[in-house]
Design a protein around this motif. Structure first.
Motif, mmCIF file in Angstrom:
data_model
loop_
_atom_site.group_PDB
_atom_site.id
_atom_site.type_symbol
_atom_site.label_atom_id
_atom_site.label_comp_id
_atom_site.label_asym_id
_atom_site.label_seq_id
_atom_site.Cartn_x
_atom_site.Cartn_y
_atom_site.Cartn_z
ATOM 1 N N PRO A 73 -79.405 27.957 53.782
ATOM 2 C CA PRO A 73 -78.822 27.609 52.592
ATOM 3 C C PRO A 73 -79.019 26.593 51.671
ATOM 4 C CG PRO A 73 -77.214 27.210 54.164
ATOM 5 C CD PRO A 73 -78.500 27.540 54.914
ATOM 6 N N PRO A 74 -78.926 26.691 50.538
ATOM 7 C CA PRO A 74 -79.111 25.469 49.572
ATOM 8 C C PRO A 74 -78.025 24.454 49.992
ATOM 9 C CG PRO A 74 -78.158 27.264 48.314
ATOM 10 C CD PRO A 74 -78.518 27.988 49.683
ATOM 11 N N LEU A 89 -73.991 37.559 54.120
ATOM 12 C CA LEU A 89 -73.443 38.531 54.966
ATOM 13 C C LEU A 89 -73.174 37.986 56.555
ATOM 14 C CD1 LEU A 89 -75.776 41.524 53.964
ATOM 15 C CD2 LEU A 89 -73.227 41.373 54.127
ATOM 16 N N ARG A 90 -74.254 37.036 56.890
ATOM 17 C CA ARG A 90 -73.980 36.607 58.189
ATOM 18 C C ARG A 90 -72.780 35.677 58.236
ATOM 19 N NH1 ARG A 90 -79.489 35.603 57.881
ATOM 20 N NH2 ARG A 90 -79.276 33.406 57.234
ATOM 21 N N GLN A 91 -72.417 34.918 57.005
ATOM 22 C CA GLN A 91 -71.194 34.165 57.102
ATOM 23 C C GLN A 91 -69.984 35.119 57.118
ATOM 24 O OE1 GLN A 91 -71.971 31.065 57.492
ATOM 25 N NE2 GLN A 91 -73.999 31.779 57.665
ATOM 26 N N LEU A 92 -69.951 36.081 56.381
ATOM 27 C CA LEU A 92 -68.886 37.107 56.620
ATOM 28 C C LEU A 92 -68.807 37.835 58.017
ATOM 29 C CD1 LEU A 92 -69.132 39.171 53.240
ATOM 30 C CD2 LEU A 92 -67.521 37.347 53.774
ATOM 31 N N GLU A 93 -69.888 37.857 58.475
ATOM 32 C CA GLU A 93 -69.813 38.311 59.975
ATOM 33 C C GLU A 93 -69.166 37.346 60.954
ATOM 34 O OE1 GLU A 93 -73.875 39.391 60.762
ATOM 35 O OE2 GLU A 93 -73.804 41.242 59.452
ATOM 36 N N HIS A 94 -69.764 36.168 60.844
ATOM 37 C CA HIS A 94 -69.112 34.751 61.479
ATOM 38 C C HIS A 94 -67.827 34.579 61.287
ATOM 39 C CE1 HIS A 94 -73.571 32.835 62.038
ATOM 40 N NE2 HIS A 94 -73.346 34.154 62.636
ATOM 41 N N PHE A 95 -67.418 34.768 59.984
ATOM 42 C CA PHE A 95 -65.779 34.594 59.873
ATOM 43 C C PHE A 95 -65.233 35.802 60.563
ATOM 44 C CE2 PHE A 95 -66.973 32.535 55.613
ATOM 45 C CZ PHE A 95 -66.438 31.219 55.976
ATOM 46 N N GLU A 152 -65.928 23.921 65.557
ATOM 47 C CA GLU A 152 -65.023 25.122 64.671
ATOM 48 C C GLU A 152 -66.047 25.955 64.080
ATOM 49 O OE1 GLU A 152 -62.532 24.601 60.570
ATOM 50 O OE2 GLU A 152 -62.752 22.742 61.821
ATOM 51 N N ARG A 153 -67.112 25.782 63.874
ATOM 52 C CA ARG A 153 -68.155 26.508 63.547
ATOM 53 C C ARG A 153 -69.340 26.447 64.496
ATOM 54 N NH1 ARG A 153 -71.248 26.324 57.440
ATOM 55 N NH2 ARG A 153 -72.497 28.063 57.874
ATOM 56 N N TYR A 154 -69.803 27.720 64.606
ATOM 57 C CA TYR A 154 -71.000 27.877 65.589
ATOM 58 C C TYR A 154 -71.730 29.159 65.253
ATOM 59 C CZ TYR A 154 -68.005 30.985 68.214
ATOM 60 O OH TYR A 154 -67.019 31.840 68.825
ATOM 61 N N GLY A 155 -72.827 29.290 65.904
ATOM 62 C CA GLY A 155 -73.694 30.601 65.754
ATOM 63 C C GLY A 155 -74.781 30.383 64.866
ATOM 64 N N ASP A 156 -75.203 29.471 64.822
ATOM 65 C CA ASP A 156 -76.639 29.257 64.076
ATOM 66 C C ASP A 156 -77.709 29.197 65.169
ATOM 67 O OD1 ASP A 156 -75.689 26.643 65.257
ATOM 68 O OD2 ASP A 156 -77.399 25.803 64.287
ATOM 69 N N ALA A 199 -78.919 24.521 66.449
ATOM 70 C CA ALA A 199 -79.476 23.378 65.903
ATOM 71 C C ALA A 199 -78.525 22.679 65.194
ATOM 72 C CB ALA A 199 -80.785 23.782 65.144
ATOM 73 N N MET A 200 -77.733 23.297 64.347
ATOM 74 C CA MET A 200 -76.663 22.513 63.667
ATOM 75 C C MET A 200 -75.570 21.772 64.489
ATOM 76 S SD MET A 200 -77.739 21.993 60.584
ATOM 77 C CE MET A 200 -76.288 21.254 60.103
ATOM 78 N N THR A 201 -75.248 22.570 65.477
ATOM 79 C CA THR A 201 -74.072 21.768 66.443
ATOM 80 C C THR A 201 -74.949 20.594 67.141
ATOM 81 O OG1 THR A 201 -73.304 24.054 66.973
ATOM 82 C CG2 THR A 201 -72.685 22.195 68.737
ATOM 83 N N ALA A 202 -75.873 20.676 67.616
ATOM 84 C CA ALA A 202 -76.552 19.557 68.132
ATOM 85 C C ALA A 202 -76.888 18.382 67.105
ATOM 86 C CB ALA A 202 -78.059 19.931 68.841
#
Length: 241
Positions: free
Chosen positions: A168-169, A79-85, A189-193, A197-200
């Motif tokens: 996620p797995p 659900l969070r991924q759909l919100e991020h898209f 191109e992707r952010y919001g975690d 953390a994943m950006t860094a």
């Protein structure tokens, strides 16, 4: 027709009924209306070209390349991924159109449909064409790179790559998909975690290291979650786990 999704069996029955002129409301009036399965195979309000199965496969298994495995994903994460898209935090033109067309109820239903499926961590897709540095991939995954402030992947995604606590797995996703996501985090191109953390992490890793850790994570289901490393890996380049 055992093994086929119920929607296929239903549509087959409706076709026969239509040809015979059936009018039984129990059959005609409720063709999986408003269910996650119908949305997955029809695209719902987004239309047939937006059907999840078109890119992610009939069983949500992914295409072994850039369309990920979605069967068995945690519903909250999906659900969070759909919100991020929809918000643009995760950029993908087709997924943006799909996510902005589906309302909240439709998103809930289709993510619940896939979440109810088992997750298959078996390697998905062909190995990368150019062999990545398996020693580096294993070390980054299990130990991180403390000198660069890079935490281990295992600390959030589990030593077996099956995910935990809403993360996620990774095992069972394709290496190209995982590498592409790391590149997307690095480029913005992707952010919001949480806590970025994943950006860094992605920005701290060299592109070749991103490919290496992606290839290793994708193979974690091999050998019981412990992919064999080449004998040429020096002791200091093997995970400390």
């Amino acid at each position: 027709m055992t093994g086929f999704p119920a929607i296929f069996r239903l549509l087959g029955g409706l076709a026969v009924c239509g040809a015979a002129g059936c009018t039984d409301p129990a059959i005609v009036e409720d063709p999986f209306d408003q269910t996650g399965e119908l949305i997955a195979f029809s695209g719902g309000e987004a239309g047939a070209l937006a059907a999840c199965s078109t890119c992610h496969g009939v069983q949500g298994e992914g295409d072994g390349n850039l369309a990920p495995r979605i069967a068995g994903l945690d519903q909250g994460y999906a659900l969070r991924q759909l919100e991020h898209f929809a918000s643009g935090a995760r950029k993908h033109p087709q997924m943006y159109r799909i996510a902005t067309t589906l309302d909240g109820a439709a998103r809930e239903k289709v993510t619940a449909y896939y979440a109810a499926m088992p997750y298959d961590p078996a390697p998905n897709g062909a190995a990368p064409g150019a062999a990545p540095d398996q020693c580096a991939g294993a070390t980054i995954y299990h130990d991180g790179v403390p000198s660069q402030g890079v935490a281990s992947c295992a600390s959030c995604h589990g030593a077996d790559g099956l995910g935990n606590a809403g993360n996620p797995p990774l095992a069972g996703q394709s290496a190209p998909y995982l590498a592409h996501q790391l590149d997307a985090w690095a480029s913005g191109e992707r952010y919001g975690d949480a806590r970025a953390a994943m950006t860094a992490i992605s920005r701290a890793l060299h592109p070749t290291d991103r490919q290496a850790v992606a290839a290793y994570a994708a193979r974690l289901a091999d050998a019981g979650g412990d992919p064999a490393l080449p004998e040429t890996c020096l002791p200091e380049r093997r995970p400390r786990r």
